[in-house]
Each structure stands twice: as C-alpha cells, then as structure tokens.
Design a protein around this motif. Structure first.
Motif, mmCIF file in Angstrom:
data_model
loop_
_atom_site.group_PDB
_atom_site.id
_atom_site.type_symbol
_atom_site.label_atom_id
_atom_site.label_comp_id
_atom_site.label_asym_id
_atom_site.label_seq_id
_atom_site.Cartn_x
_atom_site.Cartn_y
_atom_site.Cartn_z
ATOM 1 N N LEU A 1 0.798 4.409 -2.319
ATOM 2 C CA LEU A 1 0.573 5.809 -1.835
ATOM 3 C C LEU A 1 1.496 6.498 -2.611
ATOM 4 O O LEU A 1 1.422 7.739 -2.840
ATOM 5 N N PHE B 1 -7.385 0.549 3.064
ATOM 6 C CA PHE B 1 -6.674 -0.567 2.715
ATOM 7 C C PHE B 1 -5.620 -0.602 3.911
ATOM 8 O O PHE B 1 -5.166 -1.961 4.171
ATOM 9 N N LYS C 1 -7.099 10.734 -1.890
ATOM 10 C CA LYS C 1 -6.905 9.162 -2.191
ATOM 11 C C LYS C 1 -5.979 8.643 -1.400
ATOM 12 O O LYS C 1 -6.281 7.523 -0.757
ATOM 13 N N VAL C 2 -4.953 9.301 -0.884
ATOM 14 C CA VAL C 2 -3.985 8.847 0.283
ATOM 15 C C VAL C 2 -4.751 8.613 1.453
ATOM 16 O O VAL C 2 -4.548 7.667 2.052
ATOM 17 N N LEU D 1 -11.939 0.990 -4.132
ATOM 18 C CA LEU D 1 -11.319 0.925 -5.299
ATOM 19 C C LEU D 1 -12.174 1.674 -6.301
ATOM 20 O O LEU D 1 -11.599 2.781 -7.022
ATOM 21 N N SER E 1 -8.926 13.559 -11.562
ATOM 22 C CA SER E 1 -7.558 14.209 -11.602
ATOM 23 C C SER E 1 -7.091 14.284 -13.097
ATOM 24 O O SER E 1 -6.559 15.306 -13.695
ATOM 25 N N ALA F 1 -5.221 14.111 -4.926
ATOM 26 C CA ALA F 1 -4.257 13.062 -4.312
ATOM 27 C C ALA F 1 -4.094 12.666 -3.094
ATOM 28 O O ALA F 1 -4.179 11.657 -2.438
ATOM 29 N N SER F 2 -4.310 13.936 -2.260
ATOM 30 C CA SER F 2 -4.497 13.717 -0.929
ATOM 31 C C SER F 2 -5.704 13.108 -0.520
ATOM 32 O O SER F 2 -5.691 12.175 0.794
ATOM 33 N N ILE G 1 0.545 7.431 -5.822
ATOM 34 C CA ILE G 1 -0.501 8.359 -5.964
ATOM 35 C C ILE G 1 0.058 9.748 -5.950
ATOM 36 O O ILE G 1 -0.712 10.491 -6.672
ATOM 37 N N PHE G 2 0.967 10.085 -5.501
ATOM 38 C CA PHE G 2 1.628 11.401 -5.511
ATOM 39 C C PHE G 2 2.390 11.511 -6.665
ATOM 40 O O PHE G 2 2.282 12.713 -7.390
ATOM 41 N N LEU H 1 -3.238 17.947 -6.460
ATOM 42 C CA LEU H 1 -2.728 17.528 -5.202
ATOM 43 C C LEU H 1 -3.759 17.182 -4.196
ATOM 44 O O LEU H 1 -3.646 16.544 -3.171
ATOM 45 N N VAL I 1 -6.699 5.494 1.149
ATOM 46 C CA VAL I 1 -5.670 4.381 1.098
ATOM 47 C C VAL I 1 -5.304 3.857 2.531
ATOM 48 O O VAL I 1 -5.588 2.725 3.132
ATOM 49 N N LEU I 2 -5.152 5.071 3.082
ATOM 50 C CA LEU I 2 -4.453 4.944 4.470
ATOM 51 C C LEU I 2 -5.689 4.316 5.457
ATOM 52 O O LEU I 2 -5.460 3.276 6.267
ATOM 53 N N HIS J 1 0.764 -1.199 -0.097
ATOM 54 C CA HIS J 1 0.126 0.050 -0.047
ATOM 55 C C HIS J 1 0.862 1.230 0.137
ATOM 56 O O HIS J 1 0.330 2.349 -0.601
ATOM 57 N N THR K 1 -9.232 8.942 -9.766
ATOM 58 C CA THR K 1 -8.085 8.927 -10.606
ATOM 59 C C THR K 1 -8.348 9.885 -11.972
ATOM 60 O O THR K 1 -7.777 10.624 -12.448
ATOM 61 N N LEU L 1 -11.574 5.268 -5.643
ATOM 62 C CA LEU L 1 -10.173 5.604 -5.955
ATOM 63 C C LEU L 1 -9.950 5.925 -7.482
ATOM 64 O O LEU L 1 -9.297 6.861 -8.130
ATOM 65 N N LEU L 2 -10.535 4.878 -8.259
ATOM 66 C CA LEU L 2 -10.513 5.226 -9.784
ATOM 67 C C LEU L 2 -11.416 6.112 -10.297
ATOM 68 O O LEU L 2 -10.741 6.971 -11.091
#
Lengths: 205, 94
Positions: A192, B59, B51-52, B18, B28, B48-49, A195-196, B45, B55-56, A188, B25, B21-22
C-alpha cells in the motif's frame, strides 16, 4: 480461560488478533503519513525543484519494483487460500515466491541507491548540499521514505520466513493461520505504501 | 470443515485483481509521461487511490470484514485527509 489443567488447550481469539494487527497497521500508516505530509508541504513550496530532482530517478526501476511488490502481494494472499485448502506444498511455494520477489525488490533498490551514491547523491554529500533547497529536500525525503519502506520490506520478509518454517512444521494449518494472516496484512501494508510512494517519487517529473 | 472457515478466496480472484493492479500501474506510468501540468499529479493520485482501495478490499479482505473494521479503516484515511487539509489551510492562508 487458563486453568492448572496440564492439557494444553490453545486459546486464540482470531478476531482480537486481527484487530490488534489492524490497529498496529494504523500506526504504521500514520508513520508514513507524517512523511507524506512533509512531502506534500515541501512539494507545494518548491514544486519546480521537486520536478527537477524527481527527473533523476529511474522510472523503469520504479515500475519494475512496483510489479515485483504487487505480484508478491498476490502470492502471499494466495498462500492463505492454499493453507485454508490444506495445500501445504502450494502454500510453501507461494510464500517462497513472495520472499524471492521481495529479494528482487531489494536487489533493485540496492542498484538504484548505489547508482545514486556513485554520483554522490545522498543526504549530506557536497553535491546535494550545493543543490537548490527544494532538490535537497526531495533527495532527503526520497532516501528517508524509500529507506524506511525498505526496512519494512526486510521486516516483512523476516515475518514471512517465520511463516514459511511454521507452515513446514505444521504449526500453521487450515485451523490456525492467524500468524500468516497477520504477516500477509503487514506485507500488503508495505505494498500500500509503495503504491503511493511510486507515483509521488518517480512519476511526477 | 469448510463451514467453520469464514471465507476462502479463490486463486483466480487474486489473478484478476493483480492483472487489474498491473494495468492501473502501467496506466499511471503512461498518463504521467504526458505533460498535463498539475493535472498529472491529481491523475496519478486518483489511480493510486483506486489501487489502494482494491488492495484493501481484496488482498487484505476488508470486503468480508466487520463493519466496525471498515469504519476504522475509513476513519484513519479520513483523519489523514483532515490532517492534510488543515495543514494546507495553515500554509496557504497564514
């Protein structure tokens, strides 16, 4: 506690094992963080050149690779669920799918890089050396960041391969799956970072 | 057996995550194809933040982790933000 008793009693501290992995991930974040910092500074100093250089990257391949990585992140997360539910064969398929998606990512990366090498775009080449300073810096950062990321993809694949074997040999089970948990966390992290990387390298044109 | 295992996330949750997230994506990619100047980078950005964060939390299961770990992760991101800010203060006002 370890004793001289011959019976092997496995002592694993799940919380400590996970915390250790997270602390390692923090160091990884700062490894890439340093590169992001360099990127941010040079981008602010040479924004025109960065725009121009990023224009040469293929957004389609970048997007495709993002889809591969995000999907692989899902399959590896699902594999933990499968192990917890004692669905061993499902877990095996999911880890295998993750590995296939990771390979597809690398194949894509290979074609991308060989395309750039074909046009003599790589750090130190004559073409790049004659570019404006900002473009030269972008190309250098691009290869460094995606290269380091690809290295992490390969390490993650090795970890997942070990997990695959251990699920098969019942060493990873619903009762002890810390290795798979941590391998998934590592995977993951790879996601991550991408992603950036993706918007910063591919989408800023 | 199930009460000993801390938390099992269902497959469906991951599929929903997912999908989100897609969508983000593609959003963006779509957003950055319009030339909005410096706004583009900010928008990319921000996406992206988001999405992160997803994920954190989902996932990497940070959502169901201890407060200590949550604080650690937030601390790392805060520290990185500080490093960026301090570096830029140096570059912009030297």
């Amino acid at each position: 506690m370890t004793t001289n008793h011959p019976v092997y009693t496995e002592h694993t501290d799940k919380e400590a094992g996970k915390l250790g992995m997270w602390i390692f991930l923090f160091t990884e974040m700062f490894l890439f963080g340093g590169l992001f910092l360099v990127y941010a500074v040079f981008r602010s100093l040479y924004s025109e050149d960065f725009h121009h250089a990023a224009d040469e990257l293929n957004t389609f391949i970048g997007t495709l690779n993002t889809v591969f990585l995000l999907t692989s992140s899902m399959t590896v997360a699902m594999s933990i669920t499968a192990v917890q539910k004692k669905e061993r064969s499902v877990a095996l398929i999911l880890v295998l799918t993750t590995l296939i998606l990771a390979s597809l990512f690398l194949v894509n990366k290979y074609y991308e890089w060989s395309h750039e090498f074909h046009y003599k775009i790589y750090p130190g080449s004559d073409v790049v050396r004659n570019m404006p300073r900002g473009e030269l810096l972008f190309i250098g950062l691009y290869f460094m960041m995606t290269g380091l990321h690809a290295l992490h993809v390969i390490i993650g694949m090795i970890l997942l391969l070990i997990c695959l074997v251990k699920i098969k040999t019942h060493q990873i089970s619903d009762e002890s799956h810390l290795l798979l948990d941590n391998a998934a966390l590592y995977w993951h992290l790879v996601d991550l970072i991408w992603i950036f990387l993706f918007p910063l390298l591919y989408l800023i044109t | 057996m199930n009460e000993t295992s801390p938390h099992i996330t269902g497959y469906i949750t991951y599929v929903i995550v997912l999908t989100f997230l897609l969508v983000m994506t593609f959003l963006s990619v779509a957003v950055t194809s319009y030339h909005l100047g410096s706004f583009t980078v900010a928008l990319a950005l921000i996406i992206a933040s988001i999405k992160v964060t997803v994920v954190l939390n989902y996932f990497m299961h940070l959502k169901s982790e201890s407060l200590f770990l949550k604080l650690c992760v937030s601390g790392v991101f805060l520290l990185f933000a500080l490093v960026i800010i301090i570096t830029f203060i140096d570059y912009l006002y030297r």
